[in-house]
Design a protein around this motif. Sequence first.
Motif, PDB file in Angstrom:
ATOM      1  N   ALA A 162     -11.484   9.239   5.728  1.00 34.22           N
ATOM      2  CA  ALA A 162     -11.532   9.809   4.385  1.00 34.22           C
ATOM      3  C   ALA A 162     -10.419   9.205   3.530  1.00 34.22           C
ATOM      4  O   ALA A 162      -9.448   8.652   4.057  1.00 34.22           O
ATOM      5  N   ALA A 163     -10.561   9.308   2.230  1.00 39.92           N
ATOM      6  CA  ALA A 163      -9.507   8.843   1.321  1.00 39.92           C
ATOM      7  C   ALA A 163      -8.311   9.780   1.421  1.00 39.92           C
ATOM      8  O   ALA A 163      -8.442  10.983   1.180  1.00 39.92           O
ATOM      9  N   TRP A 164      -7.172   9.228   1.767  1.00 42.75           N
ATOM     10  CA  TRP A 164      -5.955  10.020   1.915  1.00 42.75           C
ATOM     11  C   TRP A 164      -5.391  10.378   0.543  1.00 42.75           C
ATOM     12  O   TRP A 164      -5.414   9.576  -0.377  1.00 42.75           O
ATOM     13  N   LYS A 205      -2.755   3.191   8.695  1.00 39.69           N
ATOM     14  CA  LYS A 205      -4.162   3.574   8.803  1.00 39.69           C
ATOM     15  C   LYS A 205      -4.608   4.394   7.594  1.00 39.69           C
ATOM     16  O   LYS A 205      -5.603   4.063   6.945  1.00 39.69           O
ATOM     17  N   VAL A 206      -3.881   5.447   7.265  1.00 38.70           N
ATOM     18  CA  VAL A 206      -4.391   6.365   6.241  1.00 38.70           C
ATOM     19  C   VAL A 206      -4.212   5.820   4.823  1.00 38.70           C
ATOM     20  O   VAL A 206      -5.002   6.143   3.931  1.00 38.70           O
ATOM     21  N   LEU A 207      -3.187   4.988   4.595  1.00 42.07           N
ATOM     22  CA  LEU A 207      -2.963   4.478   3.242  1.00 42.07           C
ATOM     23  C   LEU A 207      -3.843   3.282   2.903  1.00 42.07           C
ATOM     24  O   LEU A 207      -3.878   2.847   1.753  1.00 42.07           O
ATOM     25  N   GLU A 208      -4.557   2.777   3.894  1.00 39.36           N
ATOM     26  CA  GLU A 208      -5.500   1.697   3.605  1.00 39.36           C
ATOM     27  C   GLU A 208      -6.579   2.171   2.642  1.00 39.36           C
ATOM     28  O   GLU A 208      -7.102   1.422   1.823  1.00 39.36           O
ATOM     29  N   LYS A 209      -6.903   3.459   2.737  1.00 37.43           N
ATOM     30  CA  LYS A 209      -7.910   4.066   1.858  1.00 37.43           C
ATOM     31  C   LYS A 209      -7.312   5.364   1.330  1.00 37.43           C
ATOM     32  O   LYS A 209      -7.269   6.366   2.020  1.00 37.43           O
ATOM     33  N   LYS A 255       0.823  -1.211   0.000  1.00 40.44           N
ATOM     34  CA  LYS A 255       0.000   0.000   0.000  1.00 40.44           C
ATOM     35  C   LYS A 255       0.857   1.263   0.000  1.00 40.44           C
ATOM     36  O   LYS A 255       0.343   2.372  -0.141  1.00 40.44           O
ATOM     37  N   GLY A 256       2.168   1.091   0.218  1.00 36.22           N
ATOM     38  CA  GLY A 256       3.064   2.232   0.252  1.00 36.22           C
ATOM     39  C   GLY A 256       3.555   2.608   1.633  1.00 36.22           C
ATOM     40  O   GLY A 256       4.262   3.613   1.784  1.00 36.22           O
ATOM     41  N   VAL A 257       3.213   1.824   2.662  1.00 36.86           N
ATOM     42  CA  VAL A 257       3.709   2.099   4.010  1.00 36.86           C
ATOM     43  C   VAL A 257       5.220   1.892   4.025  1.00 36.86           C
ATOM     44  O   VAL A 257       5.733   0.873   3.541  1.00 36.86           O
ATOM     45  N   ASP A 258       5.957   2.855   4.583  1.00 36.93           N
ATOM     46  CA  ASP A 258       7.411   2.765   4.627  1.00 36.93           C
ATOM     47  C   ASP A 258       7.864   1.818   5.736  1.00 36.93           C
ATOM     48  O   ASP A 258       7.239   1.741   6.799  1.00 36.93           O
ATOM     49  N   PRO A 259       8.959   1.078   5.518  1.00 33.17           N
ATOM     50  CA  PRO A 259       9.495   0.230   6.589  1.00 33.17           C
ATOM     51  C   PRO A 259       9.989   1.090   7.743  1.00 33.17           C
ATOM     52  O   PRO A 259      10.422   2.227   7.549  1.00 33.17           O
ATOM     53  N   LEU A 297       0.039  12.786  15.352  1.00 32.82           N
ATOM     54  CA  LEU A 297      -0.482  12.808  13.989  1.00 32.82           C
ATOM     55  C   LEU A 297      -1.993  12.642  14.027  1.00 32.82           C
ATOM     56  O   LEU A 297      -2.529  11.889  14.835  1.00 32.82           O
ATOM     57  N   MET A 298      -2.676  13.352  13.118  1.00 30.28           N
ATOM     58  CA  MET A 298      -4.135  13.368  13.113  1.00 30.28           C
ATOM     59  C   MET A 298      -4.669  12.886  11.768  1.00 30.28           C
ATOM     60  O   MET A 298      -4.474  13.547  10.745  1.00 30.28           O
ATOM     61  N   PRO A 299      -5.337  11.743  11.731  1.00 33.18           N
ATOM     62  CA  PRO A 299      -5.928  11.273  10.466  1.00 33.18           C
ATOM     63  C   PRO A 299      -7.126  12.133  10.074  1.00 33.18           C
ATOM     64  O   PRO A 299      -7.608  12.954  10.851  1.00 33.18           O
ATOM     65  N   VAL A 300      -7.597  11.927   8.847  1.00 28.48           N
ATOM     66  CA  VAL A 300      -8.737  12.687   8.330  1.00 28.48           C
ATOM     67  C   VAL A 300      -9.941  11.766   8.195  1.00 28.48           C
ATOM     68  O   VAL A 300      -9.846  10.697   7.574  1.00 28.48           O
ATOM     69  N   TYR A 301     -11.066  12.199   8.754  1.00 26.10           N
ATOM     70  CA  TYR A 301     -12.318  11.449   8.635  1.00 26.10           C
ATOM     71  C   TYR A 301     -13.267  12.180   7.688  1.00 26.10           C
ATOM     72  O   TYR A 301     -13.127  13.389   7.449  1.00 26.10           O
TER      73      TYR A 301
END
Length: 549
Positions: free
Chosen positions: A368-370, A472-476, A67-71, A356-360
């Motif tokens: 929300a879609a990141w 979390k955010v790159l899942e969507k 999904k693009g998550v960095d190691p 860090l604050m995700p977006v809903y």
Amino acid sequence: MSAFTFQRRSLLAGAGGAALLAGTGALAGCSSGGGNEDNTAAKNTAVALPTYVQYTGVKPDLPGSDKGVDPGFRNFPKERPKVVPEKPGNGETLTGMGNIYYAVPPGPDRNTYWAGLNERLGLKLDLQMVGNADYTQKFATTIAGNDLPDMLQMQTVANFPSLLEKRFTRLDEFLAGDAIKEYPNLANIPTRHWKPSVYNGGIFGVPIPRGAVGAYSFIRQDLFEAAGLSPEPKSFAELTETAKALTDPKKRRWAFGMWGQVRNYLTMMNGAPTGWREEGGKLTHQYETEEYKQSITDLTELWKAGVLHPDAFSDQLPFKNLFNAGTVAINATDGYAGWTQYILDNASNPTFKLGLMPVYEREGGQLAAWHQGSGFYSITGLKKQDNPDKIKLILRVLNWLAAPFGTEEYLYRLYGEEGVDHTVNPDGDPVLTKTGTANTVIPIRYMSDSPYTIYQPGRPDDADTQHAFQTKVLEKSITNPTVGLFSNTHATKNATIDKTFNDGVQQIVQGRDPFSKLDELLKAWRSGGGDGMRSEYEEQLQQAGGQPG
């Protein structure tokens, strides 16, 4: 291909946005009529991209994902393998030019780090270091004067494909397909990062890779906790209440800083596209959507509520400094690599806590879609050379500079010499000294770089925090379908029409113009170049069968 430049590291838009060099007209030696006839999607999609060979010599504590998550690494590896057995050079001199965000460090005669780098590379590295604010103009004069260094951090300009064809080296024979295995650290750069280096049916540069997450929504978590607030407001209503609770003008504190950051956050919350939205080969720009209009409506409401800093619309707002001081509690969309700088800036503040604050979604409950980043910072072009051995030398140097995290070469490139440029803490983490902080900022990281790795010296929990956020955010998430495409209209007109549009939006948000003015601004944006960009991008999408090249 992608109309790119490097962006201000301090304010990275959701699509990995960038400020383009525009209004310069045709470049010397390039056709004023365009000269881009060979830059077709059909040719570019046929290019054999470099084979991806992942480096596995160092195992991360937290693995990356498709999904693009960095190691992520909690500590610097104790075993630091050497991955470039021989020095790239044999006493030659190589020239280069890149931007720098810090004070220019001393030269190699007074900089042991630089001298040590030259020793490890086996040559003399002669770099022009140009302040970020001045790089656009310096790039233009360098191109116009045809006084090119061997390696150049590129910017997209008018007739960019033609410029590449005339003055820079096509690298297919050295890098396409399995040929890149000659340079294993460059082969460790994933395939997706190479697409923006393809023009005219060939590879014309080495990309500086950046993570898919693109940006973070940084918060002063200590201020959230002190106010008893959740770091995850799950609707626009909750975001508004959170912002009001954080804001206290009498204490010189506001929830938000720069207006553009808040707008970017709201466009994600409202489901607007990142840059463009593609449906059936047709493109709709973010500015044209109802979701964008809702975002501006919401931004206006937040401005009226007084939760943005009074100088939020000033280009000179020192938002990082305000965040560090606790004057601003949320930097809504800032470059993800800024995590390290915020930690360093607040090393002497025992109460500072970064979060860090995700977006809903606006109505709440669902993430929300990141907006993913573009996946690259810039590309490094190699000046045309009569001698292919010179190209191989440059590529060997770029290969050394792209050594993966945890290797001996990476340790020196980032932290210099132990006891001089860095010390080692009890957990084995390198920590820059005052000398190292000043000396190691030569812009080699904008000549070549390894894929990003989550790591913060001396703070193992930071890796878990960032890795969990990215997961979390790159899942969507969504991407900009025009990344990897070139528009000459974008290169020549976008900076002007975008500024005019956003200047007008600022007036609307501040109540100086009615909301109905947005339609007028959009009409001017479309006629001034927006429709031209759309047409050029759509043609390439259709040639490529709907897939960006």
